[in-house]
Design a protein around this motif. Structure first.
Motif, PDB file in Angstrom:
ATOM      1  N   GLN A 277     120.028  35.136  86.802  1.00 58.19           N
ATOM      2  CA  GLN A 277     119.164  34.517  87.806  1.00 58.19           C
ATOM      3  C   GLN A 277     119.878  33.383  88.537  1.00 58.19           C
ATOM      4  N   THR A 278     120.638  32.578  87.810  1.00 56.80           N
ATOM      5  CA  THR A 278     121.356  31.460  88.422  1.00 56.80           C
ATOM      6  C   THR A 278     122.297  31.959  89.514  1.00 56.80           C
ATOM      7  N   PHE A 279     123.013  33.009  89.226  1.00 57.55           N
ATOM      8  CA  PHE A 279     123.989  33.549  90.165  1.00 57.55           C
ATOM      9  C   PHE A 279     123.295  34.196  91.360  1.00 57.55           C
ATOM     10  N   ALA A 280     122.303  35.034  91.080  1.00 54.84           N
ATOM     11  CA  ALA A 280     121.591  35.722  92.159  1.00 54.84           C
ATOM     12  C   ALA A 280     120.932  34.727  93.112  1.00 54.84           C
ATOM     13  N   ASP A 281     120.234  33.752  92.556  1.00 55.18           N
ATOM     14  CA  ASP A 281     119.540  32.776  93.407  1.00 55.18           C
ATOM     15  C   ASP A 281     120.515  31.969  94.259  1.00 55.18           C
ATOM     16  N   SER A 282     121.674  31.651  93.700  1.00 50.43           N
ATOM     17  CA  SER A 282     122.668  30.874  94.447  1.00 50.43           C
ATOM     18  C   SER A 282     123.196  31.658  95.636  1.00 50.43           C
ATOM     19  N   LEU A 283     123.520  32.921  95.441  1.00 51.90           N
ATOM     20  CA  LEU A 283     124.047  33.736  96.534  1.00 51.90           C
ATOM     21  C   LEU A 283     122.981  34.015  97.586  1.00 51.90           C
ATOM     22  N   PHE A 404     131.900  25.405  93.433  1.00 52.05           N
ATOM     23  CA  PHE A 404     130.814  26.352  93.677  1.00 52.05           C
ATOM     24  C   PHE A 404     131.349  27.664  94.238  1.00 52.05           C
ATOM     25  N   GLN A 405     132.190  27.568  95.267  1.00 51.88           N
ATOM     26  CA  GLN A 405     132.689  28.795  95.878  1.00 51.88           C
ATOM     27  C   GLN A 405     133.668  29.543  94.968  1.00 51.88           C
ATOM     28  N   LYS A 406     134.399  28.817  94.165  1.00 56.04           N
ATOM     29  CA  LYS A 406     135.327  29.481  93.244  1.00 56.04           C
ATOM     30  C   LYS A 406     134.557  30.201  92.139  1.00 56.04           C
ATOM     31  N   TRP A 407     133.466  29.616  91.713  1.00 56.69           N
ATOM     32  CA  TRP A 407     132.578  30.256  90.726  1.00 56.69           C
ATOM     33  C   TRP A 407     132.080  31.592  91.260  1.00 56.69           C
ATOM     34  N   ILE A 408     131.751  31.639  92.535  1.00 53.94           N
ATOM     35  CA  ILE A 408     131.311  32.900  93.141  1.00 53.94           C
ATOM     36  C   ILE A 408     132.480  33.884  93.222  1.00 53.94           C
TER      37      ILE A 408
END
Length: 478
Positions: A277-283, A404-408
């Motif tokens: 959920q954390t990843f999906a919501d961020s993108l 943040f962007q590197k995490w993605i």
């Protein structure tokens, strides 16, 4: 008399049967020596498998950084490392299947027949094996802290190896890396096709080694800014500056050399992992063009992620899953690439290290490289970087923007994403539902070390400040 003859005959038969009994222990089908090329190939594959696999028995890094969530068993999403003795499996795999294979290869390389290998070829082989060892050692140091290093691979002489200081080991690895880079000779051969990363292209091996050096340099940027600047400035011009030089391990369509994600999710029939959920919501919040490249659609036709740590609504059929592409048996795995190099250069520039370009230019290049790698277009990258994905529109300091962007961008590279979240402290991840600990910044030592190598385990644990998942490593200052 007849009875005595029978006894003598039987004794003779027994004698003839036992005279050469030691020969029964000979393994006639086992080769007396394994070619160094085979050992090297084996180490490359094992290293890649270990870092790529989503097996909850040793690699839960995608769960740590909340790229993925679980829907059936929640222990790993809740940072429970002890339930499956995950650290021990990870530790053993790296020591036994990677480092030991490379150590044996390095022993065998000088013994090759000079009729078939040149001195320069053997030097290249030794350098390549050492570079791969440095990679594996750096993973162990950056996972556990103090580890057995100098005595670790000589079990006959050191069955209970001492733990070496993590910082000392790390700096020694940097020295080894410089030595091996200098030894590479573009005019000589190496392992040929047995090198599964680059086919023994020495130019590409130099770029790979310098990119590893660049990564190791940025990791110590907080703890030793001067050393980091020195390392980064030296490595940057020779690192992977084009996606054509990415260190990629290409899996095959049929077992046994298939993508470990396919093995764990498709071949095994496991229905447990969904997008976090954390990843999906961020993108979704940033209208990221990689969403359909990373995820499948959910049951409602949109994109959504499962609750980290689970709750009664966490159903596998409800949420978005990892995209079909990464579940293909032949999908490749990346050890280091141009995208990562660009983000390192962006951070280095933001820290005032002279690497050419600016933090913004390298940030843009890193984001673009990620979008293109996953199948997006240059137009999508430009639009994203002109809007919500721009450096200016990211929150906070360079640590937060780049973190943040590197995490993605490090999606599907859970270990590297975990290292960056620990190092930059961004993004700040919410605590999982019913978490058993705070965010783990290291793996605890294996149970076998506690029971078999007790004295050295205790010394190592004391030296780092305690064998806890919350004990920070020497480079993790914030």
């Amino acid at each position: 008399m007849k009875k005595n003859i029978i006894i003598i005959v039987l004794l003779g038969m027994l004698s003839s049967c036992t005279k050469n009994i030691d020969e029964l222990n000979e393994q006639t089908k086992k080769p007396t020596a394994v070619p160094p090329s085979a050992l090297f190939s084996n180490a490359e594959k094992n290293l890649t498998d270990i870092l790529t696999s989503p097996s909850v028995n040793y690699n839960i890094f995608r769960l740590n950084v909340q790229h993925w969530a679980e829907t059936t068993y929640q222990d790993e999403s809740r940072y429970n490392l002890a339930g499956r003795n995950i650290p021990q499996s990870f530790w053993n795999s790296l020591y036994r299947d990677v480092l030991n294979s490379l150590a044996e290869a390095k022993k065998a390389i000088p013994l090759q027949d000079p009729q078939f290998t040149t001195a320069g070829q053997r030097r290249n082989q030794l350098a390549m094996a050492d570079i791969l060892q440095v990679y594996a050692w750096s993973v162990l140091v950056n996972t556990f802290g103090d580890i057995p290093y100098k005595q670790a691979l000589d079990i006959d002489k050191y069955p209970l190896p001492v733990y070496d200081d993590a910082k000392t080991t790390y700096y020694d690895l940097l020295t080894r890396l410089d030595t091996s880079i200098a030894a590479l000779d573009e005019g000589e051969a190496a392992f040929s096709s047995s090198d599964l990363l680059y086919g023994s292209d020495i130019v590409q091996w130099k770029a790979f080694a310098n990119s590893l050096k660049l990564r190791m340099g940025i990791i110590i940027a907080d703890s030793d800014p001067a050393k980091a600047a020195e390392v980064i400035a030296a490595a940057a011009p020779e690192a992977i500056l084009s996606s054509s030089d990415n260190a990629v391990f290409q899996y095959e369509k049929a077992p046994p050399n298939t993508n470990p994600v396919w093995v764990e999710l498709i071949q095994s029939g496991r229905h447990d992992f969904v997008i976090g959920q954390t990843f999906a919501d961020s993108l979704l919040a940033y209208d990221d063009p990689r969403i359909p490249l990373f995820f499948t659609r959910d049951a409602a036709g949109g994109y959504s992620g499962g609750v980290i740590g689970g709750n009664p609504t966490n159903k596998w059929g409800t949420y978005s899953k990892p995209a079909d592409a990464i579940q293909q048996p032949a999908f490749e795995s990346v050890l280091i690439d141009n995208m990562e190099v660009e983000f390192i250069l962006a951070e280095a520039a933001a820290r005032g290290i002279q690497v050419g370009g600016t933090a913004v230019s390298h940030y843009n290049a890193g984001v673009t490289a990620s979008i293109l790698y996953w199948g997006g277009t240059a137009s999508q990258a430009s639009s994203y970087l002109a809007g919500k994905g721009s450096y200016a529109n990211q929150h906070g300091t360079y640590r937060e923007k780049i973190g943040f962007q590197k995490w993605i961008a490090l999606y599907n590279r859970g270990y590297d994403a975990w290292t960056e979240v620990r190092r930059l402290d961004y993004p700040v991840l919410p605590a999982p539902n019913r978490a058993v600990s705070d965010f783990p910044v290291r793996y605890t030592y294996p149970a076998q070390e506690q029971t078999l190598n007790t004295a050295n385990y205790k010394n190592g644990s004391t030296a780092i400040g305690g064998d806890l998942v919350t004990t920070k490593l020497f480079w993790d200052l914030y």
